[in-house]
Every structure is written in structure tokens, then in C-alpha cells.
Scaffold this active site. Structure first.
Site, PDB file in Angstrom:
ATOM      1  CG  HIS A  82      -1.877   1.211   1.127  1.00 28.60           C
ATOM      2  ND1 HIS A  82      -3.072   1.133   0.442  1.00 28.60           N
ATOM      3  CD2 HIS A  82      -1.788   2.491   1.570  1.00 28.60           C
ATOM      4  CE1 HIS A  82      -3.682   2.304   0.494  1.00 28.60           C
ATOM      5  NE2 HIS A  82      -2.917   3.144   1.173  1.00 28.60           N
ATOM      6  CG  ASP A 161     -11.809   2.319   4.017  1.00 26.04           C
ATOM      7  OD1 ASP A 161     -11.310   3.249   4.664  1.00 26.04           O
ATOM      8  OD2 ASP A 161     -11.446   2.018   2.868  1.00 26.04           O
ATOM      9  NE  ARG A 168      -9.679   9.798   5.430  1.00 21.99           N
ATOM     10  CZ  ARG A 168      -8.773   8.969   4.893  1.00 21.99           C
ATOM     11  NH1 ARG A 168      -9.149   7.773   4.476  1.00 21.99           N
ATOM     12  NH2 ARG A 168      -7.518   9.331   4.763  1.00 21.99           N
ATOM     13  CB  SER A 183      -8.529   4.485   5.437  1.00 16.50           C
ATOM     14  OG  SER A 183      -8.851   4.272   4.083  1.00 16.50           O
ATOM     15  CE  LYS A 187      -8.312   0.752   0.986  1.00 16.46           C
ATOM     16  NZ  LYS A 187      -8.485   2.007   1.721  1.00 16.46           N
TER      17      LYS A 187
END
Length: 411
Positions: A82, A161, A168, A183, A187
Site C-alpha cells: 500500500h 471504509d 474524507r 482506512s 482494507k
């Protein structure tokens, strides 16, 4: 429980309990707590922060708002990456197929653009036909056949999320460390991973402006991941200038094709390989060979076909999504590029239509910037510093003053 009381409690900097956080997340997910109330709570979190324990509870509540992926016994290691987001950050599109060459499973659940940063899903959707909405059963079958999928959050995966992510983006609460951690990790933990590498950006084009802030975020995410039994590592990477030489959805995919075919910008390939090495079981030299010899490229083609995309369009995306107006932005003097401000470049791409100003905005796949010079490169007078891809002359003219402030050349 009383929602305004919980908003006030966080506004005053008090710690919320596990039960209070679960109540907020469940109520918001079910539509029982209004967007404006959740926006107020998110803003309170933005200013007051959350403790490590609160962040863990928030992450768990968001993960448990939906289903967690399950795999057959004895299946290969599940690995993913990520990025906290940057300008021109297209590494996922190269990294996912590359990691799948190592006989790993890469269940990559990605997001859309947030603020000025591009989103992997938006880039994938610039490939004609590419389907980011395959269901869990089909996704698992795809892992078994080619070892990788790249999808958005299904209705069953982290629905909390998905709702909060969109909120957001349009309420100024994107940079909250606690909300970013929850967040990302909700995930990723819903993917039921064995190993995860985090690419945490810092600099003008990142949410975290300093290396210190990036390190704090990386440590927070690593802590949550390890508490949940996942092997988490991280890299800190600078984002003062765009990654690669393109910013904009189709333009970035075309650049990824170059990297997957053994070429492309060196900084993109280097970061991909560094990230891959963190979670792969093979050496850097083998990973590099898979990029050079077309192995990763073939895997990407398989991925595109598997998700209904037109792989035959990959090498001509520049024509499929050709902007009506393409104009060079030229250097006014000879010298070295001193500044190519990633934040301003990202804002330019957003204003051109390559990102969203509101949650429901459509993305223009064709717009953006290409041929971006790197800091330290020499340019001659009147040489293009980059090319602007715009929908019309009006939007082109609107971004030119911003580009003037984004770039400087030192004689």
C-alpha cells in the site's frame, strides 16, 4: 449512545472506548448516522487525533463491517503493498503483476483518487473494459489461475471504509493520521494477508510533508498490522517531485506499460523493485529480470484479460485517450531544473479534470501532464519542461499560472 456527545467527547480530546467506536462505525455504515455528523466526528479526529488503542479499535471495527477474504488451506503466501499516495505514483500497476510472477497470491484491493493524489482504480479504468468490480468468488478463482487481482472494495469488504473514504475526500480530513491508518489497514487486513509492504511518502506532494511525519505514520501502521498477525515492513520515499514523467490516468498507465516492457523511467522501476524485494522470496536480480524479459508484462496482460479489459489497447492508450489540446510548457532560460513541485503539479492535474473536486465528479482519463523533466536535469531555452494534456483551451489557460509557480530553472 448519543452521537453528538461522542463528537463532543472527541472534540475535547478524550479517548473513545471500543464500544463507542463500534457504535459510530456500525451506525454510519447502516445509514443511521448522517454524513454531516460523521464529517464533524472526522474533523474532531483530524484536530485531536486518536491513541494507538483507539486506532486499533477503529481499524478492527471498519474491517469487521464486512467480510474478510478466506483462502483454501495450503494456498501460496498472500502479499500486497500500500502507498499513502503521491503524484504520478503508479507503482501498483507494475508491482502487482511482478509479485505474482513469484508464485505468490496478490489480492490487491485499491482505492480511487483522494484530493490531489491519483487512484489506482481510476488508472485501471482508463483501460477499455477493465472491470474493478468482480465479486469475491470470481476474485478467488482468478488468484488460483493467475495469482493476482486488482479490484475496488466490494459491497462486502470494508463497507465502512468505502463510505468514510468518500467523505474524507470532500471534507478536508484526508491527512488525519488515525483515519489514514484505519482506512489502509482495515482494507489490507480484510485481504487476510501474510506480508504487507507500506510505501509511505513524504514531501510536498504527499499527505505527510516531512520525513518525521512519514516515519510516525509508518510506525503506527506497522504496529496495527503486527497486532493483527501480519508481517509488515515499510519504505519511506520522497514526493517533492512527481514519480516518473507522467501525471494523469491514461498517461500513467502508458508509462507503466513501458516499465513492464523493460523500459520507462528509472525512478519508477527502482521503487517497484525495492518494494517487491520487501515482500518477495526471490532476489532483487530475479525481480529485475522479470521486468526486463517480459514475464511481468505477460502477467499484466493476463490480469487485464481476466478482468474484461482490452489488452490490445494497452500499447496505444495515448491514442485511445488523446486529449484535444496538447501543448508544451517551455523553459524560459537554459539551466538545471531546480524545482518541479509535486503538490502543485497534482493540483494542475486535478484542475484539468484528472481528479475529483467532489465525490461524484467524473474522471477525464485523457488529461494530465507528460514528459515531465526531473530535478537536476539540464534544459535549453524553449525546451519543453513538460507537456500539458487538456480538454480545451480554457482549462489549459487556467493552469498555466500554477505551472509557473511549480517549476523553476536555475541558470
Amino acid at each position: 449512545m448519543h452521537v453528538p456527545t461522542l463528537i463532543e467527547k472527541k472534540r475535547e480530546g478524550q479517548e473513545l472506548t471500543k464500544e463507542e467506536i463500534e457504535f459510530l462505525i456500525e451506525g454510519f455504515t447502516l445509514g443511521e448516522i448522517a454524513d454531516y455528523q460523521m464529517s464533524a466526528w472526522a474533523m474532531a479526529v483530524f484536530f485531536r487525533g486518536m491513541t494507538a488503542v483507539e486506532t486499533q479499535h477503529l481499524t478492527t471495527a471498519m474491517m469487521e463491517s464486512g467480510s474478510v477474504l478466506e483462502y483454501p488451506k495450503g494456498s501460496p503466501p498472500k502479499i500486497d503493498k500500500h502507498s499513502t499516495g503521491g503524484i504520478g505514483d503508479k507503482t501498483s500497476l507494475v508491482l502487482a503483476p511482478l509479485l505474482a510472477c513469484d508464485e505468490n497470491w496478490v489480492p490487491m484491493i485499491s482505492g480511487r483518487g483522494l484530493g490531489i493524489t491519483g487512484g489506482t482504480l481510476d488508472k485501471l479504468e482508463s483501460i477499455p473494459g477493465f472491470n474493478i468490480h468482480i465479486d469475491e468468488r470470481r476474485a478467488l478463482a482468478q488468484l488460483k489461475s493467475i495469482g493476482v487481482f486488482m479490484i475496488g472494495q466490494t459491497a462486502d469488504i470494508c463497507p465502512a471504509d468505502k463510505k468514510l473514504y468518500a467523505l474524507r475526500d470532500v471534507t478536508g480530513t484526508v491527512p488525519s493520521q488515525a483515519l489514514i491508518v484505519a482506512s489502509i489497514m482495515s482494507k489490507k487486513l480484510a485481504e487476510n494477508l501474510d506480508r504487507l509492504v507500506l510505501d509511505v511518502k513524504f514531501g510536498s506532494g504527499a499527505f505527510m510533508k516531512t520525513r518525521k511525519e512519514a516515519q510516525e505514520l509508518a510506525s503506527a501502521m506497522t504496529k496495527v498490522g503486527k497486532l493483527m498477525g501480519v508481517q509488515v515492513t515499510h519504505l519511506l520515499s520522497p514526493m517533492d517531485e512527481p514519480l516518473g514523467r507522467t501525471v494523469g490516468n491514461a498517461l500513467e498507465v502508458a508509462e507503466c506499460v513501458e516499465v513492464l516492457q523493460g523500459g520507462g523511467p528509472k525512478d519508477v522501476a527502482t521503487l517497484v523493485l525495492d518494494l517487491a524485494e520487501e515482500v518477495s522470496t526471490v532476489k532483487h536480480s530475479q525481480l529485475a529480470a522479470w521486468l526486463k524479459d517480459g514475464t511481468a508484462w505477460k502477467k499484466f496482460i493476463s490480469l487485464v484479460y481476466a478482468q474484461d479489459g482490452d489488452a490490445s489497447s494497452l500499447e496505444k492508450l495515448g491514442e485511445v485517450h488523446r486529449a484535444p489540446v496538447i501543448q508544451p510548457f517551455a523553459a524560459k532560460s537554459a539551466g538545471k531544473v531546480k524545482k518541479m513541485d509535486a503538490e502543485i503539479i497534482g493540483r494542475v492535474s486535478l484542475l484539468l479534470g484528472g481528479g475529483r473536486k467532489t465525490a461524484n465528479d467524473a474522471i477525464d482519463f485523457s488529461v494530465g501532464l507528460s514528459g515531465i523533466k526531473k530535478i537536476g536535469e539540464h534544459v535549453e531555452k524553449d525546451e519543453p519542461l513538460l507537456f500539458v494534456h487538456a480538454r480545451n483551451d480554457q482549462t489549459l489557460r487556467s493552469v498555466l499560472p500554477l505551472l509557473e509557480t511549480a517549476i523553476s530553472v536555475e541558470r
